[in-house]
Enzyme design. Structure first.
Site, PDB file in Angstrom:
ATOM      1  N   GLY A   2       0.824  -1.177  -0.183  1.00 10.25           N
ATOM      2  CA  GLY A   2       0.015  -0.075   0.048  1.00 10.25           C
ATOM      3  C   GLY A   2       0.803   1.216   0.081  1.00 10.25           C
ATOM      4  O   GLY A   2       1.897   1.270   0.392  1.00 10.25           O
TER       5      GLY A   2
ATOM      6  N   GLN B  36       2.996   9.865   1.293  1.00 12.19           N
ATOM      7  CA  GLN B  36       4.174   9.421   1.497  1.00 12.19           C
ATOM      8  C   GLN B  36       5.306   9.974   0.015  1.00 12.19           C
ATOM      9  O   GLN B  36       6.513   9.458   0.284  1.00 12.19           O
ATOM     10  CB  GLN B  36       4.267   7.954   1.403  1.00 12.19           C
ATOM     11  CG  GLN B  36       3.654   7.309   2.631  1.00 12.19           C
ATOM     12  CD  GLN B  36       3.630   5.737   2.707  1.00 12.19           C
ATOM     13  OE1 GLN B  36       2.445   5.282   2.107  1.00 12.19           O
ATOM     14  NE2 GLN B  36       4.342   5.020   2.887  1.00 12.19           N
TER      15      GLN B  36
ATOM     16  N   HIS C 128      -2.027   7.816   7.238  1.00 14.25           N
ATOM     17  CA  HIS C 128      -1.024   8.767   6.448  1.00 14.25           C
ATOM     18  C   HIS C 128      -1.691   9.875   5.813  1.00 14.25           C
ATOM     19  O   HIS C 128      -1.048  11.000   5.996  1.00 14.25           O
ATOM     20  CB  HIS C 128      -0.564   7.975   5.229  1.00 14.25           C
ATOM     21  CG  HIS C 128       0.686   7.068   5.619  1.00 14.25           C
ATOM     22  ND1 HIS C 128       1.875   7.256   6.137  1.00 14.25           N
ATOM     23  CD2 HIS C 128       0.874   5.595   5.173  1.00 14.25           C
ATOM     24  CE1 HIS C 128       2.665   6.361   6.317  1.00 14.25           C
ATOM     25  NE2 HIS C 128       2.187   5.437   5.889  1.00 14.25           N
TER      26      HIS C 128
ATOM     27  N   CYS D 226       6.226  -0.362   7.029  1.00 13.36           N
ATOM     28  CA  CYS D 226       5.761   0.684   6.085  1.00 13.36           C
ATOM     29  C   CYS D 226       6.788   1.499   5.222  1.00 13.36           C
ATOM     30  O   CYS D 226       8.201   1.224   5.877  1.00 13.36           O
ATOM     31  CB  CYS D 226       5.418   2.123   7.129  1.00 13.36           C
ATOM     32  SG  CYS D 226       5.082   3.540   6.408  1.00 13.36           S
ATOM     33  N   LEU D 227       6.637   1.658   4.129  1.00 16.86           N
ATOM     34  CA  LEU D 227       7.828   2.084   3.154  1.00 16.86           C
ATOM     35  C   LEU D 227       8.366   3.243   3.469  1.00 16.86           C
ATOM     36  O   LEU D 227       9.547   3.665   3.298  1.00 16.86           O
ATOM     37  CB  LEU D 227       6.945   2.232   1.794  1.00 16.86           C
ATOM     38  CG  LEU D 227       6.561   0.946   1.024  1.00 16.86           C
ATOM     39  CD1 LEU D 227       6.115   1.354  -0.257  1.00 16.86           C
ATOM     40  CD2 LEU D 227       7.403   0.084   0.831  1.00 16.86           C
TER      41      LEU D 227
ATOM     42  N   HIS E 262      -4.057   1.744   7.972  1.00 16.94           N
ATOM     43  CA  HIS E 262      -2.704   2.345   7.842  1.00 16.94           C
ATOM     44  C   HIS E 262      -2.487   3.473   6.810  1.00 16.94           C
ATOM     45  O   HIS E 262      -1.941   4.433   7.071  1.00 16.94           O
ATOM     46  CB  HIS E 262      -1.551   1.247   7.478  1.00 16.94           C
ATOM     47  CG  HIS E 262      -0.141   1.456   7.438  1.00 16.94           C
ATOM     48  ND1 HIS E 262       0.583   1.111   8.522  1.00 16.94           N
ATOM     49  CD2 HIS E 262       0.400   2.336   6.794  1.00 16.94           C
ATOM     50  CE1 HIS E 262       2.014   1.294   7.855  1.00 16.94           C
ATOM     51  NE2 HIS E 262       1.699   2.276   7.005  1.00 16.94           N
ATOM     52  N   GLU E 263      -2.965   3.312   5.693  1.00 16.45           N
ATOM     53  CA  GLU E 263      -2.966   4.390   4.605  1.00 16.45           C
ATOM     54  C   GLU E 263      -3.667   5.396   4.844  1.00 16.45           C
ATOM     55  O   GLU E 263      -3.386   6.568   4.399  1.00 16.45           O
ATOM     56  CB  GLU E 263      -3.082   3.683   3.161  1.00 16.45           C
ATOM     57  CG  GLU E 263      -2.389   2.353   2.704  1.00 16.45           C
ATOM     58  CD  GLU E 263      -1.001   2.485   2.806  1.00 16.45           C
ATOM     59  OE1 GLU E 263      -0.365   3.898   2.843  1.00 16.45           O
ATOM     60  OE2 GLU E 263       0.024   1.636   2.985  1.00 16.45           O
TER      61      GLU E 263
HETATM   62 ZN    ZN Z   1       3.022   3.391   5.828  1.00 21.66          ZN
END
Ligand code: ZN
Length: 171
Positions: free
Chosen positions: A46, A51, A138, A92-93, A134-135
């Site tokens: 995701g 991000q 963000h 997480c990226l 989670h997204e």
């Molecule tokens: Zn993340």
């Protein structure tokens, strides 16, 4: 299409709150395509626009085993969450190589616009429910490590800063 640089915690830009998309037009579709490419390349399940330093409410997700089922959520909203909660090990990226347990509602219903600007609703559980929450966090400027203790968070910050320096010196 183009790969987009992913911001890394504790970058302050990760705390900006995204604005709703006024119109799903070609510009937004290009952002979606670039975000999808960036997510698959990482690889991740995701990615939120925040991000990649784009502060508009756009999320791409693919939780399929073969990474061939792209889901696009524009202006997503959680309209229902189950009282039951479940703990998952999240990553997480924007915090590479760090994983930790976060407890969230186990099932949710989300309302969003698709890539054509059409509204849809979706019931999610399991990994998809975790990933969506989670997204969506963000987009509100929240990174999953903020659910953890202050001590853990400061360790992660240090680790990420060190990692960024190492990457810098390799250039
Ligand atoms: Zn993340």
């Amino acid at each position: 299409m183009a790969l987009l640089p992913v911001l890394c915690y504790p970058d302050p830009r990760l705390h900006k709150v995204a604005k709703p998309v006024a119109q799903v037009d070609e510009r937004i579709q290009k952002i979606v395509a670039d975000m999808a490419e960036t997510m698959y390349e990482a690889p991740g399940v995701g990615l939120a626009a925040t991000q990649v330093d784009i502060h508009e409410c756009i999320v791409v997700i693919d939780v399929s085993d073969d990474q061939n089922e792209l889901m696009v959520f524009i202006n997503p909203e959680i309209i229902w969450a189950s009282p039951e909660k479940k703990s998952w090990r999240e990553g997480c990226l924007s915090a590479p190589d760090y994983y930790d347990e976060v407890e969230r509602p186990s099932e949710i219903r989300v309302k969003a616009l698709d890539i054509k600007g059409k509204e849809f609703e979706l019931d999610a559980d399991g990994l998809l429910a975790v990933c969506l929450q989670h997204e969506l966090d963000h987009l509100q400027g929240k990174v999953f490590v903020e659910y953890l203790s202050i001590l853990k968070r400061s360790r992660i910050s240090q680790k990420m800063k060190k990692r960024a320096k190492e990457l810098e010196s390799q250039r």
